[in-house]
Design a protein around this motif. Structure first.
Motif, mmCIF file in Angstrom:
data_model
loop_
_atom_site.group_PDB
_atom_site.id
_atom_site.type_symbol
_atom_site.label_atom_id
_atom_site.label_comp_id
_atom_site.label_asym_id
_atom_site.label_seq_id
_atom_site.Cartn_x
_atom_site.Cartn_y
_atom_site.Cartn_z
ATOM 1 N N LEU A 1 3.570 17.785 3.905
ATOM 2 C CA LEU A 1 2.519 18.488 3.160
ATOM 3 C C LEU A 1 2.544 18.136 1.678
ATOM 4 N N SER A 2 3.755 17.937 1.156
ATOM 5 C CA SER A 2 3.866 17.581 -0.259
ATOM 6 C C SER A 2 3.318 16.182 -0.539
ATOM 7 N N ASN A 3 3.150 15.375 0.510
ATOM 8 C CA ASN A 3 2.554 14.038 0.368
ATOM 9 C C ASN A 3 1.035 14.091 0.225
ATOM 10 N N ILE A 4 0.437 15.280 0.448
ATOM 11 C CA ILE A 4 -1.016 15.438 0.299
ATOM 12 C C ILE A 4 -1.287 16.187 -1.006
ATOM 13 N N ARG A 5 -2.009 15.560 -1.916
ATOM 14 C CA ARG A 5 -2.337 16.219 -3.190
ATOM 15 C C ARG A 5 -3.836 16.410 -3.287
ATOM 16 N N VAL B 1 0.880 -1.172 0.000
ATOM 17 C CA VAL B 1 0.000 0.000 0.000
ATOM 18 C C VAL B 1 0.916 1.219 0.000
ATOM 19 N N ASN B 2 1.200 1.728 -1.207
ATOM 20 C CA ASN B 2 2.184 2.798 -1.359
ATOM 21 C C ASN B 2 1.573 4.150 -1.664
ATOM 22 N N LYS B 3 0.343 4.147 -2.161
ATOM 23 C CA LYS B 3 -0.325 5.407 -2.484
ATOM 24 C C LYS B 3 -1.808 5.242 -2.189
ATOM 25 N N THR B 4 -2.391 6.213 -1.501
ATOM 26 C CA THR B 4 -3.787 6.099 -1.079
ATOM 27 C C THR B 4 -4.552 7.361 -1.446
ATOM 28 N N ALA B 5 -5.852 7.339 -1.162
ATOM 29 C CA ALA B 5 -6.707 8.508 -1.393
ATOM 30 C C ALA B 5 -7.783 8.556 -0.326
ATOM 31 N N ASP C 1 -3.612 2.516 -4.428
ATOM 32 C CA ASP C 1 -3.738 1.146 -3.910
ATOM 33 C C ASP C 1 -4.954 0.975 -3.000
ATOM 34 N N LEU C 2 -5.287 2.030 -2.249
ATOM 35 C CA LEU C 2 -6.370 1.921 -1.270
ATOM 36 C C LEU C 2 -7.036 3.284 -1.120
ATOM 37 N N ILE C 3 -8.362 3.280 -0.986
ATOM 38 C CA ILE C 3 -9.139 4.516 -0.869
ATOM 39 C C ILE C 3 -9.972 4.470 0.407
ATOM 40 N N PRO D 1 2.006 8.778 0.650
ATOM 41 C CA PRO D 1 1.365 9.841 -0.134
ATOM 42 C C PRO D 1 -0.130 9.578 -0.295
ATOM 43 N N ILE D 2 -0.927 10.662 -0.305
ATOM 44 C CA ILE D 2 -2.379 10.514 -0.349
ATOM 45 C C ILE D 2 -3.014 11.607 -1.200
#
Length: 726
Positions: free
Chosen positions: A379-383, A314-318, A395-397, A339-340
């Protein structure tokens, strides 16, 4: 080879130095079980018999030094009584004194964690060298006891009384640079230079550059404090620590008393004082429950670790929904390095979510936990985004929109069409059935619940809710993500309210019964806070929000009508209808004003009391015990039902969820330990005495009656909890 055992060995180096190495077979860590202590006794005898030795290095072959005693032995050991415990402590004191009295200089090389008994081993030697990443401390007070193998005696003589009081009362882990500053460590070096640094210290001691005999004598002698220094070190500290620990946690203050009583004594007399106090605390209910919680926590961690090993990366989420909750989830994910994407349909909502995350990160900078550079990186990890454009890479929401089944269902269906076939969907719902939300999904096997508690950054628990069609892969990925976020996930099965809210609302039901029959809600709050809750039920309802409570109560009533459906208007309904929503609009059972720090401070409000009187049907007086029984029985009874219904897998997970999720008093061990302490038979009798008047919410189950008749307990063998239930 001087000595070889299953947990440790002793060998000469190329010259005249003995190297004692802890390396417990078939374990990833070193711990001091009763078997290991016996081996250490044999090893020390072998060292004493060896000729021409000029020094001893104590070290570890694992990534930690020693994490402490073997806590799985505690309950069984403590059950053997005060005399046994005092004798056990004195036996270890004799062993550690023998190490301290060896006729040559000694040094401990600390490559990793040295906690509890591991720290006390290190304190026996003349010198200590620490790796830069190592940590040291005496956390025993967190288990309701105090250091019983010399920590209360040696640490004050090495680091000073005030520093020892701070370390022991707080039960803190301390970094190498702090230990060096206080004289607990003599050198801090990179881990690959640890053995060389230890040997160098011994060489300098044997050459007369370092006076190891003087150091040793200081550890064996009374503390050099005059009356004023003693008062400053101990009396002031006792008052401060008692205020911080509260009346339910006696160990921190008792530890200070032990240090104080032993300050003017020689080593052996001070150790006898320590042993007696250790045995006394070990036999308390608080200690029993806190040790049990440690074992339960280990079980929860083991289960989480098993799921994590089965998870795809799980490397990128939303997160869907960028309000306070969505912003909190985004912050926690970004802060912990995942990152999310933060998606909403309105730009102002995205800005609100970013503002929440920025505020939380800024607080970490203020506290010295983050640098401004690390804050910028987080903060840069939040888009933020208004579209699903990049969701194909996720990968996961986590869906975190309004708590409405139609809205949630529509959002989940929409996002499912924008992601890959293997993307895991989760819903941060507090009450809505996962099976219901999964009905319109094309891939319900990729869907489960992920219930965060508010505020996200503070509350450790995440309920991972398994629906009927949720796959093991979906559960594993969700657990893995929760652990990456620094949370404690507990997997539960689907039902209205899941575990924590299903158990919480009968507690609120007990509160409603009390105020309807004439109890003063402020008095109920005070009684339950004295019982150990961080806040009473009226105050908690104000924090939860009356609108949230009314909605959740309706879900519970629909799901469990026989127990949780109510006739007539409750005090909670009255508050909601009068638009007294709690802290969110400044008025509920209490009125809220900002304190000096800008936080809401509750103030008594006559209008709230007048509203409650309108729904009261009586004016009875209740004793404190009556209030406690009427509040605790329905909560405990619903916990029993959740266990019997298979909503939660084990008593340990049920109790940990209540402690982490709603602040159940830790020193009482959780709802099921609370029943065990009362005796299942006694609890059934109490519940029956209330059920006749108050109805099925209080009625024992048939299975609980059977347990009572067989004199069974929920925790039959605590020493097996962490080992066999995972």
């Amino acid at each position: 080879m001087i000595y070889q055992g299953n947990a440790l060995s002793v060998a000469r180096n190329d010259g005249d130095i003995a190297i004692l190495t802890f390396d417990l077979k078939d374990e990833s860590i070193n711990k001091l079980s009763s078997t290991v202590i016996k081996e250490l006794q044999d090893a020390v005898k072998a060292i004493q018999a060896e000729r021409d030795l000029q020094g001893l290095v104590i070290s570890s072959a694992k990534s930690v030094f020693i994490v402490g005693a073997d806590i799985t032995e505690f309950h069984e050991m403590f059950a053997r009584g005060e005399r046994f415990l005092m004798d056990m402590c004195q036996e270890v004191h004799t062993l550690f004194n023998t190490i301290e009295d060896l006729p040559f200089p000694t040094v401990t090389a600390l490559n990793g964690l040295a906690l509890g008994g591991g720290c006390e081993v290190a304190l026996t030697t003349d010198f200590r060298v620490m790796a830069e990443t190592a940590e040291i401390g005496l956390p025993e007070t967190k288990l309701g006891i105090l250091p019983g193998w010399g920590g209360c005696v040696r640490l004050p003589r090495i680091a000073g009384a005030d520093n020892a009081v701070e370390w022991i009362a707080a039960g803190s882990q301390n970094k190498a640079d702090v230990a060096l500053k206080l004289g607990v460590a003599d050198a801090v070096v990179p881990v690959d230079r640890l053995e060389a640094a230890a040997l160098d210290i011994l060489a300098r001691a044997n050459a007369g550059e370092l006076d190891w005999r003087a150091r040793r004598e200081e550890k064996k002698s009374p503390l050099k404090l005059n009356a004023i220094e003693q008062m400053m070190a101990f009396e002031t500290a006792k008052g401060y620590v008692a205020g911080k620990a509260g009346p339910h946690y006696p160990a921190p203050v008792e530890a200070i008393k032990v240090i104080q009583k032993g300050a003017g004594e020689s080593r052996e007399r001070a150790q006898a004082i320590e042993a007696k106090a250790f045995a006394k605390l070990a036999l308390t209910d608080v200690c029993y429950n806190l040790v049990g919680l440690f074992l339960s926590d280990q079980l929860v961690k083991k289960k989480g670790s098993k799921y994590e090993k089965q998870s795809a990366p799980v490397n990128k989420t939303a997160v869907l929904g960028a309000g306070i909750m969505g912003g909190g989830i985004a912050y926690q994910s970004a802060y912990k390095g995942t990152p999310i994407l933060m998606k909403d349909i309105r730009e102002d909502a995205l800005q609100l979510g970013l503002k929440e995350a920025r505020k939380l990160l800024a607080k970490q900078v203020e506290r010295g936990k983050l640098t401004t550079g690390k804050m910028a990186e987080a903060l840069s990890n939040i888009r933020p985004t208004l579209s699903y454009g990049d969701f194909g890479e996720v990968d996961l929401i986590v869906e975190a929109v309004v708590e409405n089944p139609k809205v949630k269902g529509a959002v989940l269906t929409e996002v499912e069409g924008a992601v890959g076939e293997n993307t895991i969907l989760t819903s941060n719902t507090s009450t809505i059935s996962i099976n219901r939300l999964a009905q319109n999904l094309k891939r319900p096997e990729n869907f489960c619940g992920m219930h965060f508690f508010n505020p996200v950054h503070r509350m450790p628990l995440v309920e991972v809710i398994r629906g009927e069609k949720s796959s093991d892969a979906a559960i594993a990925a969700t657990v893995a993500y929760a652990r990456k976020m620094g949370k404690t996930p507990i997997v539960v099965n689907d039902c209205p309210g899941f575990l924590v809210n299903r158990v919480l609302f009968p507690y609120f039901g007990g509160f409603s019964f009390l105020v309807e029959q004439g109890a003063d809600f402020e008095r109920v709050d005070k009684v339950m806070e004295k019982f150990g809750w961080p806040m009473g039920p009226a105050y908690l309802l104000d924090v939860v929000g009356m609108d949230t409570a009314v909605h959740a109560q309706a879900v519970m009533a629909e799901g469990f009508p026989a127990r949780m459906a109510r006739e007539g208007k409750s005090a909670i309904d009255a508050m909601y209808e009068d638009e007294r929503l709690g802290q969110k609009n400044g008025k509920g059972f209490y009125r809220y004003e900002e304190d000096k720090k800008g936080k809401p401070k509750k103030v008594s409000d006559e209008q709230a009391h007048a509203l409650v009187k309108q729904v009261a049907t009586g004016s009875r007086e209740f004793s404190d015990d009556d209030i406690i029984a009427r509040m605790m029985v329905p909560l405990c009874m619903e916990t029993v039902r959740c266990l019997e219904d298979g909503i939660v897998g084990t008593p340990a997970e049920a109790d940990m969820a209540l402690i982490y999720g709603i602040g159940f008093p830790p020193f009482r061990g959780g709802a099921l330990r609370y029943i065990d302490a009362m005796g299942v038979g006694g609890f059934v009798s109490l519940a029956d005495s209330l059920a006749g008047e108050l109805g099925p919410l209080y009625a024992p189950t048939d299975k609980l009656r059977e347990m009572a008749s067989r004199q069974e307990r929920f925790y039959a063998n605590d020493s097996q909890t962490a080992q066999n239930q995972a």
